[in-house]
Write a protein that holds these residues in place. Sequence first.
Motif, mmCIF file in Angstrom:
data_model
loop_
_atom_site.group_PDB
_atom_site.id
_atom_site.type_symbol
_atom_site.label_atom_id
_atom_site.label_comp_id
_atom_site.label_asym_id
_atom_site.label_seq_id
_atom_site.Cartn_x
_atom_site.Cartn_y
_atom_site.Cartn_z
ATOM 1 N N GLU A 8 23.189 29.436 -2.100
ATOM 2 C CA GLU A 8 22.044 28.920 -2.839
ATOM 3 C C GLU A 8 21.441 27.741 -2.101
ATOM 4 N N ILE A 9 20.143 27.664 -2.212
ATOM 5 C CA ILE A 9 19.405 26.529 -1.675
ATOM 6 C C ILE A 9 19.262 25.551 -2.836
ATOM 7 N N GLN A 20 15.994 22.132 -8.394
ATOM 8 C CA GLN A 20 15.986 23.590 -8.466
ATOM 9 C C GLN A 20 17.091 24.143 -7.587
ATOM 10 N N LYS A 21 17.655 25.275 -8.026
ATOM 11 C CA LYS A 21 18.575 26.035 -7.194
ATOM 12 C C LYS A 21 17.971 27.413 -6.977
ATOM 13 N N ILE A 22 17.968 27.866 -5.733
ATOM 14 C CA ILE A 22 17.425 29.179 -5.412
ATOM 15 C C ILE A 22 18.559 30.039 -4.865
ATOM 16 N N VAL A 63 9.201 33.917 1.367
ATOM 17 C CA VAL A 63 8.250 32.829 1.166
ATOM 18 C C VAL A 63 8.336 32.359 -0.283
ATOM 19 N N TYR A 64 8.566 31.079 -0.448
ATOM 20 C CA TYR A 64 8.603 30.468 -1.773
ATOM 21 C C TYR A 64 7.449 29.487 -1.863
ATOM 22 N N LEU A 65 6.483 29.791 -2.724
ATOM 23 C CA LEU A 65 5.333 28.907 -2.912
ATOM 24 C C LEU A 65 5.706 27.811 -3.901
#
Length: 131
Positions: A8-9, A20-22, A63-65
Amino acid sequence: SNDTNRAEIQISSSDGQKVQKIPVEISFSSPAFEFLDVNDDGYSDLLLYTYEIPNGSIPVPDVYLYIPKLKKFVKSKTLSAKGEISKSKKQGCVNIIFERNIEGYITEEWCFSLDTGRWKMVNKNEVTLSQ
């Protein structure tokens, strides 16, 4: 494939608060990321490189906007995992190169509408490399 690792990022604010966790799946040993304002809205977006094209020649990002209203990064289904991304000369636009091989490659130009929050393809070219 079975060769992916879950990770996770974690995004934190400048004062260290977790924002936030991605969750991501990483399929090669050296994932990378860069920040680039792909839609020219004044906010840096996140390009996350977690896997390679089979021949290894093109790094292909998800891509995460950054969506200011949500204060979060949201994955772009339109641009993610498509091809190599670079800024276009046009405001709010990017060029994507994909399906690159010995014969040539395809480029698409996508532009973002700040009004609708959507991407629209404005140009597509097939480039043939002469042998």
